[in-house]
Design a protein around this motif. Structure first.
Motif, mmCIF file in Angstrom:
data_model
loop_
_atom_site.group_PDB
_atom_site.id
_atom_site.type_symbol
_atom_site.label_atom_id
_atom_site.label_comp_id
_atom_site.label_asym_id
_atom_site.label_seq_id
_atom_site.Cartn_x
_atom_site.Cartn_y
_atom_site.Cartn_z
ATOM 1 N N LYS A 314 -13.080 11.161 -21.947
ATOM 2 C CA LYS A 314 -14.540 11.011 -21.939
ATOM 3 C C LYS A 314 -15.132 11.723 -20.723
ATOM 4 O O LYS A 314 -16.200 12.354 -20.806
ATOM 5 N N ALA A 315 -14.449 11.633 -19.581
ATOM 6 C CA ALA A 315 -14.910 12.341 -18.382
ATOM 7 C C ALA A 315 -14.861 13.849 -18.598
ATOM 8 O O ALA A 315 -15.749 14.579 -18.133
ATOM 9 N N SER A 316 -13.845 14.323 -19.311
ATOM 10 C CA SER A 316 -13.727 15.758 -19.562
ATOM 11 C C SER A 316 -14.944 16.300 -20.298
ATOM 12 O O SER A 316 -15.423 17.394 -20.013
ATOM 13 N N PHE A 317 -15.463 15.518 -21.243
ATOM 14 C CA PHE A 317 -16.628 15.967 -21.997
ATOM 15 C C PHE A 317 -17.900 15.958 -21.149
ATOM 16 O O PHE A 317 -18.908 16.532 -21.551
ATOM 17 N N GLU A 318 -17.841 15.306 -19.998
ATOM 18 C CA GLU A 318 -18.955 15.372 -19.047
ATOM 19 C C GLU A 318 -18.683 16.411 -17.964
ATOM 20 O O GLU A 318 -19.452 16.518 -17.009
ATOM 21 N N GLY A 319 -17.588 17.166 -18.107
ATOM 22 C CA GLY A 319 -17.239 18.179 -17.120
ATOM 23 C C GLY A 319 -16.581 17.622 -15.879
ATOM 24 O O GLY A 319 -16.427 18.331 -14.887
ATOM 25 N N ILE A 320 -16.176 16.341 -15.912
ATOM 26 C CA ILE A 320 -15.610 15.674 -14.731
ATOM 27 C C ILE A 320 -14.093 15.788 -14.753
ATOM 28 O O ILE A 320 -13.459 15.349 -15.726
ATOM 29 N N PRO A 321 -13.478 16.326 -13.707
ATOM 30 C CA PRO A 321 -12.009 16.418 -13.657
ATOM 31 C C PRO A 321 -11.386 15.092 -13.233
ATOM 32 O O PRO A 321 -12.074 14.194 -12.720
ATOM 33 N N THR A 322 -10.092 14.956 -13.445
ATOM 34 C CA THR A 322 -9.352 13.773 -13.013
ATOM 35 C C THR A 322 -8.113 14.214 -12.251
ATOM 36 O O THR A 322 -7.544 15.271 -12.521
ATOM 37 N N VAL A 323 -7.689 13.406 -11.293
ATOM 38 C CA VAL A 323 -6.449 13.649 -10.558
ATOM 39 C C VAL A 323 -5.647 12.357 -10.530
ATOM 40 O O VAL A 323 -6.186 11.266 -10.736
ATOM 41 N N TRP A 324 -4.341 12.487 -10.261
ATOM 42 C CA TRP A 324 -3.431 11.345 -10.271
ATOM 43 C C TRP A 324 -2.739 11.267 -8.919
ATOM 44 O O TRP A 324 -2.305 12.287 -8.376
ATOM 45 N N ILE A 325 -2.620 10.043 -8.397
ATOM 46 C CA ILE A 325 -2.006 9.858 -7.083
ATOM 47 C C ILE A 325 -0.874 8.843 -7.175
ATOM 48 O O ILE A 325 -0.773 8.067 -8.129
ATOM 49 N N ASN A 326 -0.025 8.845 -6.162
ATOM 50 C CA ASN A 326 1.071 7.878 -6.071
ATOM 51 C C ASN A 326 0.489 6.494 -5.768
ATOM 52 O O ASN A 326 -0.254 6.333 -4.804
ATOM 53 N N PRO A 327 0.806 5.468 -6.580
ATOM 54 C CA PRO A 327 0.190 4.152 -6.379
ATOM 55 C C PRO A 327 0.788 3.329 -5.246
ATOM 56 O O PRO A 327 0.355 2.198 -5.008
ATOM 57 N N GLU A 328 1.736 3.893 -4.522
ATOM 58 C CA GLU A 328 2.465 3.118 -3.516
ATOM 59 C C GLU A 328 1.530 2.557 -2.449
ATOM 60 O O GLU A 328 0.759 3.278 -1.815
ATOM 61 N N TYR A 329 1.588 1.243 -2.270
ATOM 62 C CA TYR A 329 0.901 0.488 -1.210
ATOM 63 C C TYR A 329 -0.630 0.511 -1.297
ATOM 64 O O TYR A 329 -1.299 0.120 -0.331
ATOM 65 N N THR A 330 -1.205 0.934 -2.402
ATOM 66 C CA THR A 330 -2.674 0.959 -2.470
ATOM 67 C C THR A 330 -3.277 -0.446 -2.413
ATOM 68 O O THR A 330 -4.421 -0.614 -1.962
ATOM 69 N N SER A 331 -2.532 -1.467 -2.851
ATOM 70 C CA SER A 331 -3.074 -2.828 -2.840
ATOM 71 C C SER A 331 -2.732 -3.583 -1.558
ATOM 72 O O SER A 331 -3.259 -4.677 -1.331
ATOM 73 N N GLN A 332 -1.853 -3.018 -0.717
ATOM 74 C CA GLN A 332 -1.428 -3.703 0.498
ATOM 75 C C GLN A 332 -2.024 -3.096 1.764
ATOM 76 O O GLN A 332 -1.994 -3.711 2.824
ATOM 77 N N ARG A 333 -2.599 -1.909 1.638
ATOM 78 C CA ARG A 333 -3.105 -1.187 2.812
ATOM 79 C C ARG A 333 -4.537 -1.599 3.131
ATOM 80 O O ARG A 333 -5.377 -1.741 2.237
ATOM 81 N N CYS A 334 -4.820 -1.804 4.404
ATOM 82 C CA CYS A 334 -6.182 -2.093 4.841
ATOM 83 C C CYS A 334 -6.966 -0.782 4.881
ATOM 84 O O CYS A 334 -6.571 0.155 5.596
ATOM 85 N N PRO A 335 -8.068 -0.655 4.144
ATOM 86 C CA PRO A 335 -8.807 0.601 4.126
ATOM 87 C C PRO A 335 -9.521 0.902 5.439
ATOM 88 O O PRO A 335 -9.925 2.045 5.673
ATOM 89 N N MET A 336 -9.665 -0.104 6.314
ATOM 90 C CA MET A 336 -10.379 0.103 7.573
ATOM 91 C C MET A 336 -9.468 0.596 8.686
ATOM 92 O O MET A 336 -9.760 1.581 9.358
ATOM 93 N N CYS A 337 -8.312 -0.090 8.874
ATOM 94 C CA CYS A 337 -7.436 0.276 9.984
ATOM 95 C C CYS A 337 -6.134 0.925 9.522
ATOM 96 O O CYS A 337 -5.398 1.482 10.340
ATOM 97 N N GLY A 338 -5.811 0.828 8.229
ATOM 98 C CA GLY A 338 -4.602 1.452 7.715
ATOM 99 C C GLY A 338 -3.369 0.584 7.782
ATOM 100 O O GLY A 338 -2.299 0.989 7.303
ATOM 101 N N HIS A 339 -3.473 -0.631 8.347
ATOM 102 C CA HIS A 339 -2.303 -1.510 8.428
ATOM 103 C C HIS A 339 -1.852 -1.892 7.023
ATOM 104 O O HIS A 339 -2.649 -2.320 6.192
ATOM 105 N N THR A 340 -0.551 -1.773 6.756
ATOM 106 C CA THR A 340 -0.005 -2.039 5.425
ATOM 107 C C THR A 340 1.020 -3.163 5.501
ATOM 108 O O THR A 340 2.002 -3.069 6.240
ATOM 109 N N GLU A 341 0.743 -4.219 4.741
ATOM 110 C CA GLU A 341 1.637 -5.379 4.732
ATOM 111 C C GLU A 341 1.354 -6.188 3.467
ATOM 112 O O GLU A 341 0.192 -6.374 3.073
ATOM 113 N N ARG A 342 2.422 -6.657 2.813
ATOM 114 C CA ARG A 342 2.244 -7.420 1.573
ATOM 115 C C ARG A 342 1.406 -8.664 1.805
ATOM 116 O O ARG A 342 0.622 -9.075 0.940
ATOM 117 N N ALA A 343 1.552 -9.282 2.977
ATOM 118 C CA ALA A 343 0.838 -10.519 3.271
ATOM 119 C C ALA A 343 -0.665 -10.305 3.408
ATOM 120 O O ALA A 343 -1.428 -11.284 3.452
#
Length: 411
Positions: A314-343
């Protein structure tokens, strides 16, 4: 670098071979490996690339068009080796099956069946064909059906191959009217975090986070569990015909909701300047899941790939490209300071153990996905000193939601 690229899709299908000669297709894939190896060997010996196709064709027991396509792919691998210093030299001693490449209406054909399915015919060997029907996700089947009947679409090269002993066909289709903006020309990225009951979106520009949104869709999880319970009951009662009907209803329900949800994601992304949508590459996720029978069933029922594909095309028909990234630690990393921990994460609550930042955990993951997407586009990622208020909307079973039903500050 061009500002736009052709809208090209690769559609994946499983082959239900109905001509009682599946071994013929596998033998042809082994022959394709021999063609590939011989091409690489001759190229290493310094043989003129223009005469290699004829040299190889003399001894190959394959359709001429297929030989040409396999040789072209092998020479492309050699070209990459000479162009990039860090690109490994292709081997000419590998064994096993190799994808059987062919052009549409030369090495393979497709057609619609009387019951609305898709039939294939692959020229595995000269004057010897493999026939059957295609199985696959509804999104891929729908696009291929359109491509067969709409002049705006062009069906191109396909590859017949074996993946985990399963015969597959990967078909390339191109829309001759639509174009997709080159992802390197993007001015914003939209990180998409897919979860069991919601989708979290974050739009990131070179100035920082522009906006975020969390879309709840609990009805898919609820309905799938309800249908699972009904199917178990009718299965125990020995009523297989009712079970098939229930599977069809569930499939239609989920497909309808995914189409509406993907449309909402694309519409939200369109408000930002030259967006690029970023997904996590979750291909290997299902194979690594092992949380017990009940939890595995719940997670395997989440239509991650289908939703990503619906959103992508659907994005393609709007001219919008898509990219794919490695999902590693995206849910554990703090977006502000970068600290990564499961807890750092506890269900829907995120609290960084280093800097104390608190957030909606899925929104935080979408921020990290957007940041990874920006890095993949070689941006200088801006410092994230603050994040917008989390805005949540809930998709009702009746359809799209035009306004947020829940809005609250970041936790």
């Amino acid at each position: 670098m061009t500002d736009a690229e052709a809208l090209v899709k690769t559609l994946d299908f499983q082959l239900d071979i109905q001509s009682d000669n599946e071994s013929l297709l596998y033998d042809a894939c082994l022959e394709a490996r021999s063609v590939y190896n011989e091409t690489i060997r001759l190229a290493k010996q310094g043989v003129d690339w223009d005469i290699i196709p004829d040299r190889v064709a003399d001894d190959a027991d394959l359709v001429k068009n297929t030989i040409q396509r396999v040789v072209a792919k092998a020479l492309g691998a050699m070209e990459n080796y000479y162009e990039y210093d860090d690109f490994g030299q292709p081997s000419h001693t590998k064994d096993g099956a190799y994808p059987l490449r062919a052009n549409y209406e030369e090495g393979y054909n497709l057609s619609l069946t009387d019951d609305g399915g898709l039939a294939f015919r692959i020229s595995a060997k000269p004057y010897k064909h493999v026939k059957g029907v295609l199985d696959g996700c509804d999104a891929h089947l729908d696009i291929l059906k359109i491509a067969l009947t709409n002049n705006e679409w062009k069906i191109g090269t396909a590859e017949a191959l074996f993946h985990d002993d399963t015969a597959e066909l990967h078909v390339t289709v191109t829309n001759t009217k639509q174009t997709v903006r080159n992802k390197q020309a993007s001015q914003s990225v939209v990180g998409v975090d897919l979860n069991e009951d919601n989708v979290a979106l974050t739009a990131l520009s070179k100035d920082g986070v522009e906006d975020t949104l969390v879309i709840d869709f609990p009805e898919i999880k609820f309905e799938r569990h309800r249908y699972f319970t009904m199917r178990k009951r009718v299965q125990n009662a020995g009523k297989s015909s009712i079970q098939d009907a229930l599977e069809g209803r569930e499939e239609r329900f989920v497909r309808d909701r995914l189409h509406k949800l993907s449309r909402h994601i694309v519409e939200w992304s369109c408000q930002f300047e030259k967006p690029c949508i970023v997904f996590e590459d979750l291909k290997a996720m299902r194979d690594s899941l092992d949380y017990g029978t009940r939890m595995n069933r719940r997670l395997h029922h989440i239509p991650f790939r289908a939703l990503q594909f619906y959103t992508s095309y659907k994005a393609s028909f709007e001219g919008i490209p898509t990219v794919w990234i490695n999902p590693e630690y995206t849910s554990q990393r703090c977006p502000m300071c970068g600290h990564t921990e499961r807890a750092n994460r506890n269900k829907k609550r995120f609290k960084c153990r280093s800097c104390g930042q608190q957030d909606h955990s899925d929104r935080g993951a979408s921020v990290n996905i957007a940041v990874k997407g920006a890095k993949k586009l070689d941006w200088t990622v801006p410092a994230l000193n603050s994040l917008p208020t989390v805005r949540k909307v809930r998709r009702q079973a009746s359809g799209a939601v035009d306004a947020p039903t829940v809005t609250h500050p970041t936790v």
